[in-house]
Design a protein around this motif. Structure first.
Motif, short mmCIF file in Angstrom:
data_model
loop_
_atom_site.label_atom_id
_atom_site.label_comp_id
_atom_site.label_asym_id
_atom_site.label_seq_id
_atom_site.Cartn_x
_atom_site.Cartn_y
_atom_site.Cartn_z
N SER A 1 58.42 40.90 40.98
CA SER A 1 59.48 41.44 40.13
C SER A 1 59.41 40.90 38.71
O SER A 1 59.94 41.51 37.78
N SER A 2 58.75 39.76 38.52
CA SER A 2 58.64 39.14 37.20
C SER A 2 57.59 39.80 36.31
O SER A 2 57.55 39.56 35.10
N LEU A 3 56.73 40.65 36.88
CA LEU A 3 55.60 41.22 36.13
C LEU A 3 56.11 42.18 35.06
O LEU A 3 56.81 43.14 35.34
N GLN A 4 55.71 41.92 33.80
CA GLN A 4 56.14 42.74 32.67
C GLN A 4 55.06 43.70 32.19
O GLN A 4 55.36 44.79 31.69
N TYR A 5 53.78 43.29 32.32
CA TYR A 5 52.68 44.10 31.80
C TYR A 5 51.56 44.18 32.83
O TYR A 5 51.13 43.16 33.38
N CYS A 6 51.11 45.39 33.07
CA CYS A 6 49.98 45.64 33.96
C CYS A 6 49.03 46.55 33.15
O CYS A 6 49.20 47.77 33.12
N LEU A 7 48.09 45.95 32.46
CA LEU A 7 47.40 46.62 31.36
C LEU A 7 45.97 47.01 31.69
O LEU A 7 45.23 46.27 32.35
N GLY A 8 45.57 48.18 31.23
CA GLY A 8 44.17 48.57 31.24
C GLY A 8 43.52 48.69 32.60
O GLY A 8 42.39 48.27 32.79
N ARG A 9 44.23 49.25 33.60
CA ARG A 9 43.66 49.50 34.92
C ARG A 9 43.05 48.24 35.56
O ARG A 9 41.85 48.14 35.78
N PRO A 10 43.87 47.26 35.85
CA PRO A 10 43.36 46.01 36.44
C PRO A 10 42.77 46.18 37.83
O PRO A 10 42.04 45.30 38.28
N PHE A 11 43.05 47.29 38.51
CA PHE A 11 42.54 47.49 39.86
C PHE A 11 41.52 48.64 39.92
O PHE A 11 41.32 49.25 40.96
N SER A 12 40.89 48.90 38.81
CA SER A 12 39.87 49.94 38.76
C SER A 12 38.73 49.65 39.72
O SER A 12 38.27 48.52 39.84
N GLY A 13 38.28 50.67 40.42
CA GLY A 13 37.14 50.51 41.32
C GLY A 13 37.46 49.84 42.63
O GLY A 13 36.55 49.51 43.39
N CYS A 14 38.76 49.61 42.90
CA CYS A 14 39.16 49.04 44.20
C CYS A 14 39.23 50.19 45.20
O CYS A 14 40.30 50.76 45.47
N SER A 15 38.11 50.55 45.74
CA SER A 15 37.94 51.80 46.47
C SER A 15 38.69 51.85 47.79
O SER A 15 38.91 52.94 48.35
N SER A 16 39.11 50.70 48.35
CA SER A 16 39.85 50.69 49.61
C SER A 16 41.36 50.65 49.41
O SER A 16 42.13 50.67 50.37
N LEU A 17 41.80 50.58 48.15
CA LEU A 17 43.21 50.41 47.85
C LEU A 17 44.00 51.68 48.18
O LEU A 17 43.67 52.77 47.73
N THR A 18 45.05 51.52 49.00
CA THR A 18 45.87 52.66 49.41
C THR A 18 47.33 52.52 49.02
O THR A 18 48.09 53.48 49.10
N LYS A 19 47.76 51.32 48.61
CA LYS A 19 49.18 51.12 48.32
C LYS A 19 49.38 50.08 47.23
O LYS A 19 48.79 49.00 47.29
N ILE A 20 50.19 50.44 46.23
CA ILE A 20 50.62 49.49 45.20
C ILE A 20 52.14 49.50 45.18
O ILE A 20 52.75 50.55 44.97
N GLU A 21 52.74 48.34 45.43
CA GLU A 21 54.20 48.22 45.46
C GLU A 21 54.65 47.28 44.36
O GLU A 21 54.10 46.19 44.20
N SER A 22 55.65 47.68 43.60
CA SER A 22 56.25 46.82 42.59
C SER A 22 57.65 46.42 43.04
O SER A 22 58.45 47.28 43.44
N ARG A 23 57.95 45.12 42.97
CA ARG A 23 59.26 44.63 43.36
C ARG A 23 60.26 44.64 42.21
O ARG A 23 61.43 44.28 42.40
N ALA A 24 59.80 45.04 41.03
CA ALA A 24 60.66 45.02 39.85
C ALA A 24 61.61 46.21 39.83
O ALA A 24 61.22 47.33 40.19
N LEU A 25 62.85 46.00 39.40
CA LEU A 25 63.79 47.10 39.21
C LEU A 25 63.31 48.00 38.07
O LEU A 25 63.45 49.22 38.11
N ILE A 26 62.74 47.36 37.04
CA ILE A 26 62.10 48.09 35.94
C ILE A 26 60.60 47.85 36.07
O ILE A 26 60.13 46.72 35.91
N PRO A 27 59.80 48.87 36.40
CA PRO A 27 58.37 48.67 36.61
C PRO A 27 57.68 48.10 35.37
O PRO A 27 58.14 48.31 34.24
#
Length: 208
Positions: A164-190
């Motif tokens: 929930s503390s994450l303020q910036y998720c910049l420039g596709r940090p998970f690019s090429g993660c070919s098995s990734l199926t779920k991204i969950e943010s706990r922040a009220l404001i993404p």
């Protein structure tokens, strides 16, 4: 063997390309290791770092053969390229106190699990890119920024929970993660993103 009486190591490239070096223990009292100190010591499998160590120069252990690593709490910043290319480095332990992981610092290693300390604030670009064995990441509450391509090409990661503390998720940090199926943010404001989504492989990814 570095004698206990040594309390400083100065000068760049001190053990550069020392291909007979297999293990080393840095004495208590040493506070810093210089630029490229152990660069390309390709047989170096084990290093013991003192609790007093607060600074490691960039490229310091790049292209060594470390298997595991314990980083002391006095170390607040891991410099760029510091452990890049340790292709058998599977386990890294961070103590409380670490605040920033630098560019490419652990890229192209073999880390399978990451648990970050509560003090960590920033993960810089490409910091853990190319860790194809990485399956799980435990992001800490308190983390504020994940930069571009920080976890790119970590092809075994399936799910990510952003704190929930994450303020910036910049420039596709998970690019090429070919098995990734779920991204969950706990922040009220993404978190703010610099691209459309944090990955370019979004065909079957669920966003929460």
């Amino acid at each position: 063997i570095i004698p206990p009486s040594v309390n400083s190591i100065t000068g760049d490239n001190v053990f550069y390309n020392c291909d007979s070096l297999q293990s080393i223990a840095i004495p208590e009292g040493v506070t810093s290791l210089p630029y490229q100190c152990f660069y390309s010591c390709d047989r170096l499998e084990s290093v013991s770092l003192p609790s007093t160590l607060s600074s490691i120069g960039s490229d310091c252990f790049e292209y060594c053969d470390l298997k595991s690593l314990h980083l002391p709490g006095a170390l607040t910043y891991i410099s760029s390229y510091c452990f890049r290319g340790n292709k058998n480095l599977a386990k890294v332990e961070f103590e409380e106190g670490l605040r920033n992981v630098g560019y490419y610092s652990f890229s192209n290693c073999a880390i399978d699990t990451l648990i970050f300390p509560s003090t960590l604030k920033n993960i810089d670009g490409y910091a853990f890119s190319g860790n194809s064995a990485l399956k799980g990441v435990s992001f800490n509450e308190g983390l504020e920024e994940i930069d571009n391509y920080a976890f790119s090409n970590c092809s075994r990661m399936k799910e990510i929970t952003l704190p929930s503390s994450l303020q910036y998720c910049l420039g596709r940090p998970f690019s090429g993660c070919s098995s990734l199926t779920k991204i969950e943010s706990r922040a009220l404001i993404p978190p703010t993103v610099r691209a459309d989504i944090p990955t370019n492989s979004a065909g079957n990814i669920e966003l929460y």
